[in-house]
Design a protein around this motif. Structure first.
Motif, PDB file in Angstrom:
ATOM      1  N   SER A 171     -12.606  -1.875  12.601  1.00 32.74           N
ATOM      2  CA  SER A 171     -13.928  -0.566  12.485  1.00 32.74           C
ATOM      3  C   SER A 171     -14.694  -0.556  11.309  1.00 32.74           C
ATOM      4  CB  SER A 171     -13.356   0.768  13.035  1.00 32.74           C
ATOM      5  OG  SER A 171     -12.392   1.119  11.527  1.00 32.74           O
ATOM      6  N   GLY A 172     -14.668  -1.572   9.949  1.00 32.26           N
ATOM      7  CA  GLY A 172     -14.978  -1.529   9.380  1.00 32.26           C
ATOM      8  C   GLY A 172     -14.189  -2.679   8.084  1.00 32.26           C
ATOM      9  N   THR A 173     -15.100  -2.211   6.768  1.00 31.60           N
ATOM     10  CA  THR A 173     -14.815  -3.232   4.904  1.00 31.60           C
ATOM     11  C   THR A 173     -15.052  -2.246   4.231  1.00 31.60           C
ATOM     12  OG1 THR A 173     -14.734  -5.236   6.003  1.00 31.60           O
ATOM     13  CG2 THR A 173     -14.674  -5.213   3.805  1.00 31.60           C
ATOM     14  N   VAL A 174     -13.778  -1.615   3.978  1.00 29.97           N
ATOM     15  CA  VAL A 174     -14.440  -0.773   3.304  1.00 29.97           C
ATOM     16  C   VAL A 174     -14.668  -1.237   1.806  1.00 29.97           C
ATOM     17  CG1 VAL A 174     -12.681   1.427   1.916  1.00 29.97           C
ATOM     18  CG2 VAL A 174     -12.111   0.801   4.615  1.00 29.97           C
ATOM     19  N   TYR A 218      -9.601  -3.157   4.923  1.00 31.44           N
ATOM     20  CA  TYR A 218      -9.758  -2.661   6.134  1.00 31.44           C
ATOM     21  C   TYR A 218      -9.863  -1.170   6.687  1.00 31.44           C
ATOM     22  CZ  TYR A 218     -10.860  -8.105   5.501  1.00 31.44           C
ATOM     23  OH  TYR A 218     -10.946  -9.180   4.759  1.00 31.44           O
ATOM     24  N   LYS A 219     -11.174  -0.759   7.082  1.00 33.14           N
ATOM     25  CA  LYS A 219     -10.801   0.745   7.814  1.00 33.14           C
ATOM     26  C   LYS A 219     -10.635  -0.243   9.283  1.00 33.14           C
ATOM     27  CE  LYS A 219     -14.379   2.823   9.239  1.00 33.14           C
ATOM     28  NZ  LYS A 219     -15.373   4.323   9.194  1.00 33.14           N
ATOM     29  N   ILE A 220      -9.360   1.421   9.855  1.00 31.47           N
ATOM     30  CA  ILE A 220      -9.145   0.621  11.444  1.00 31.47           C
ATOM     31  C   ILE A 220      -8.584   2.602  11.961  1.00 31.47           C
ATOM     32  CG2 ILE A 220      -7.460  -1.170  11.446  1.00 31.47           C
ATOM     33  CD1 ILE A 220      -5.098  -0.078  10.950  1.00 31.47           C
ATOM     34  N   GLU A 221      -8.951   2.579  13.312  1.00 24.82           N
ATOM     35  CA  GLU A 221      -8.561   3.943  14.170  1.00 24.82           C
ATOM     36  C   GLU A 221      -7.529   4.301  14.845  1.00 24.82           C
ATOM     37  OE1 GLU A 221     -11.243   5.872  13.195  1.00 24.82           O
ATOM     38  OE2 GLU A 221     -12.474   4.424  12.371  1.00 24.82           O
ATOM     39  N   LYS A 222      -6.568   3.245  14.842  1.00 27.86           N
ATOM     40  CA  LYS A 222      -5.300   3.854  14.941  1.00 27.86           C
ATOM     41  C   LYS A 222      -4.222   3.161  14.174  1.00 27.86           C
ATOM     42  CE  LYS A 222      -6.277   3.618  20.241  1.00 27.86           C
ATOM     43  NZ  LYS A 222      -6.217   2.792  20.805  1.00 27.86           N
ATOM     44  N   VAL A 223      -3.462   4.158  14.425  1.00 30.78           N
ATOM     45  CA  VAL A 223      -1.661   3.176  13.049  1.00 30.78           C
ATOM     46  C   VAL A 223      -1.133   3.158  13.856  1.00 30.78           C
ATOM     47  CG1 VAL A 223      -0.456   5.169  11.891  1.00 30.78           C
ATOM     48  CG2 VAL A 223      -2.153   6.344  12.450  1.00 30.78           C
ATOM     49  N   SER A 240     -15.691  -9.965  16.325  1.00 31.53           N
ATOM     50  CA  SER A 240     -14.162  -8.289  16.124  1.00 31.53           C
ATOM     51  C   SER A 240     -12.657  -8.742  16.263  1.00 31.53           C
ATOM     52  CB  SER A 240     -14.362  -7.506  17.385  1.00 31.53           C
ATOM     53  OG  SER A 240     -13.850  -8.157  18.485  1.00 31.53           O
ATOM     54  N   VAL A 241     -12.415  -8.408  15.003  1.00 28.36           N
ATOM     55  CA  VAL A 241     -10.776  -8.859  14.622  1.00 28.36           C
ATOM     56  C   VAL A 241      -9.651  -7.594  15.233  1.00 28.36           C
ATOM     57  CG1 VAL A 241      -8.946  -8.938  13.296  1.00 28.36           C
ATOM     58  CG2 VAL A 241     -11.325  -9.774  13.124  1.00 28.36           C
ATOM     59  N   ASN A 242      -8.800  -7.886  15.948  1.00 27.25           N
ATOM     60  CA  ASN A 242      -8.220  -7.700  17.047  1.00 27.25           C
ATOM     61  C   ASN A 242      -6.715  -7.634  17.138  1.00 27.25           C
ATOM     62  OD1 ASN A 242      -6.210  -7.245  20.125  1.00 27.25           O
ATOM     63  ND2 ASN A 242      -7.716  -5.287  20.038  1.00 27.25           N
ATOM     64  N   ILE A 243      -6.021  -6.491  16.243  1.00 25.13           N
ATOM     65  CA  ILE A 243      -4.647  -6.368  15.816  1.00 25.13           C
ATOM     66  C   ILE A 243      -3.513  -5.490  16.645  1.00 25.13           C
ATOM     67  CG2 ILE A 243      -3.388  -5.135  14.005  1.00 25.13           C
ATOM     68  CD1 ILE A 243      -6.094  -5.004  12.126  1.00 25.13           C
ATOM     69  N   ILE A 254      -5.278  -4.611   2.847  1.00 28.16           N
ATOM     70  CA  ILE A 254      -4.467  -3.244   3.248  1.00 28.16           C
ATOM     71  C   ILE A 254      -5.111  -3.008   4.204  1.00 28.16           C
ATOM     72  CG2 ILE A 254      -4.208  -0.797   3.333  1.00 28.16           C
ATOM     73  CD1 ILE A 254      -4.096  -1.967   0.178  1.00 28.16           C
ATOM     74  N   PHE A 255      -4.389  -2.369   6.200  1.00 31.94           N
ATOM     75  CA  PHE A 255      -5.261  -2.094   7.126  1.00 31.94           C
ATOM     76  C   PHE A 255      -4.986  -0.412   6.595  1.00 31.94           C
ATOM     77  CE2 PHE A 255      -3.796  -6.150   9.106  1.00 31.94           C
ATOM     78  CZ  PHE A 255      -4.343  -6.329   8.698  1.00 31.94           C
ATOM     79  N   ALA A 256      -5.980   0.143   6.571  1.00 33.66           N
ATOM     80  CA  ALA A 256      -6.796   1.609   6.113  1.00 33.66           C
ATOM     81  C   ALA A 256      -6.409   2.109   7.597  1.00 33.66           C
ATOM     82  CB  ALA A 256      -7.065   1.916   5.013  1.00 33.66           C
ATOM     83  N   PRO A 257      -5.566   3.400   8.279  1.00 34.35           N
ATOM     84  CA  PRO A 257      -5.726   3.956   8.828  1.00 34.35           C
ATOM     85  C   PRO A 257      -6.990   5.058   8.172  1.00 34.35           C
ATOM     86  CG  PRO A 257      -3.666   3.902   9.062  1.00 34.35           C
ATOM     87  CD  PRO A 257      -4.406   3.222   7.648  1.00 34.35           C
ATOM     88  N   THR A 258      -7.564   6.393   9.147  1.00 33.19           N
ATOM     89  CA  THR A 258      -8.720   7.054   8.682  1.00 33.19           C
ATOM     90  C   THR A 258      -8.055   8.664   9.511  1.00 33.19           C
ATOM     91  OG1 THR A 258      -9.531   7.199  11.336  1.00 33.19           O
ATOM     92  CG2 THR A 258     -10.659   5.542   9.525  1.00 33.19           C
ATOM     93  N   ASP A 259      -8.135   9.628   9.191  1.00 34.09           N
ATOM     94  CA  ASP A 259      -7.458  10.811   8.879  1.00 34.09           C
ATOM     95  C   ASP A 259      -7.873  10.477  10.719  1.00 34.09           C
ATOM     96  OD1 ASP A 259      -7.523  11.301   6.608  1.00 34.09           O
ATOM     97  OD2 ASP A 259      -9.171  12.293   6.290  1.00 34.09           O
ATOM     98  N   SER A 260      -8.979  10.658  11.332  1.00 33.98           N
ATOM     99  CA  SER A 260      -9.011  10.974  13.602  1.00 33.98           C
ATOM    100  C   SER A 260      -7.838  10.029  13.646  1.00 33.98           C
ATOM    101  CB  SER A 260     -10.426  10.635  13.408  1.00 33.98           C
ATOM    102  OG  SER A 260     -10.261   8.864  13.097  1.00 33.98           O
ATOM    103  N   ALA A 261      -7.759   8.777  12.876  1.00 37.64           N
ATOM    104  CA  ALA A 261      -6.484   7.942  13.645  1.00 37.64           C
ATOM    105  C   ALA A 261      -4.905   8.537  13.591  1.00 37.64           C
ATOM    106  CB  ALA A 261      -5.437   6.271  12.304  1.00 37.64           C
ATOM    107  N   PHE A 262      -4.977   9.560  12.678  1.00 41.76           N
ATOM    108  CA  PHE A 262      -3.091  10.084  12.469  1.00 41.76           C
ATOM    109  C   PHE A 262      -4.057  10.902  13.313  1.00 41.76           C
ATOM    110  CE2 PHE A 262      -3.027   7.499   8.916  1.00 41.76           C
ATOM    111  CZ  PHE A 262      -1.718   7.202   8.072  1.00 41.76           C
TER     112      PHE A 262
END
Length: 266
Positions: free
Chosen positions: A182-185, A194-199, A169-172, A100-108
């Motif tokens: 940006s990190g492993t949850v 995995y945490k991502i900073e963009k949707v 790093s791993v780019n998507i 799962i690539f999980a977007p943070t609230d800041s990403a939304f």
């Protein structure tokens, strides 16, 4: 003398022995049969509410995200689209695991205001599925994975998801979104979050629809040389010229008379 003493001593000892035996037999309770030692059966420990609620080996994705924090909007989407139940079933039935690539609230929050509200329920479900890969991927496996990645949303030109692994790093990329892990949850041998900073925006939903091509105008026809239409003269009404002729004749006669008069005067 000594012999009599020993005899008397022996007889007294014998009487004492009989007395003690009789007394012991009268005062001692009847012997009870020996009982086998009780067998103690160990009882299994009672299950706690958490154990009873979750079968062994099943991981609750939303609980993990809630504990990690900053995934409120993604959790809300998981629940409203019923993908939370889908994940539970997949982790219970599948042996290949889930990533799962999980977007943070800041990403939304970087999305245009009201973006999620404009999506239909089907689009919201597809958006969540686009963040789920139906296999477990460790960070090292991103180096050898084949692009494009298949997701629960599907595959194809409208749903591309490509990853590129670098030493640190791993780019998507999706064609509309470019971000990095940006990190492993959470990670084990079955689930990786995995945490991502963009949707991750799939083209199938967010790409501007190309306008339909305009109809091709037919080629102009070569102008043909116009053929002049045959003119038909309208009949001319007859004109009475008798008066004009009379006037002309009178002028001629008058002129002749003047010339004759002049000659006669000479």
């Amino acid at each position: 003398m000594k012999q009599q003493f020993y005899s008397l001593f022996s007889f007294s000892f014998f009487l004492l022995f009989l007395y003690c035996t009789t007394t012991f037999a009268q005062t001692s309770p009847a012997a009870t049969p020996a009982q086998a030692p009780a067998v103690v059966v160990a009882q299994p420990p009672a299950a706690t509410p958490t154990q009873a609620a979750q079968p062994h080996g099943i991981t609750n994705v939303t609980k993990i995200l809630e504990k990690a924090g900053h995934f409120t909007i993604f959790i809300r989407l998981l629940r409203s689209t019923q993908e939370e139940n889908h994940l539970f079933s997949a982790l219970n039935d599948s042996s290949s695991g889930v990533t799962i690539f999980a977007p943070t609230d800041s990403a939304f929050s970087e999305l245009k205001s009201g973006t999620l509200n404009t999506l239909s329920d089907g689009d919201k479900s597809e958006l969540v599925k686009f963040h789920v890969v139906p296999t477990f991927l460790s960070t090292s496996q991103f180096q050898t994975v084949s692009n494009p990645l298949g997701t629960w949303a599907g595959t194809g030109n409208r749903l591309p998801l490509n990853v590129t692994s670098y030493p640190n790093s791993v780019n998507i990329t999706t064609g509309l979104t470019n971000t990095s892990l940006s990190g492993t949850v959470y990670t084990d041998n079955q689930l990786a979050i995995y945490k991502i900073e963009k949707v991750l925006l799939p083209k199938d939903i967010f790409a501007s629809k190309a306008p339909a091509p305009a109809p091709v105008a037919p080629a102009p026809e070569k102008p043909t040389k116009a053929v002049p239409a045959a003119t038909v003269e309208s009949p001319v009404a007859p004109v009475d010229i008798s008066g004009a002729l009379m006037f002309t004749r009178n002028q001629v006669v008058g002129s002749v008379g003047i010339v004759a008069a002049a000659m006669f005067a000479l």
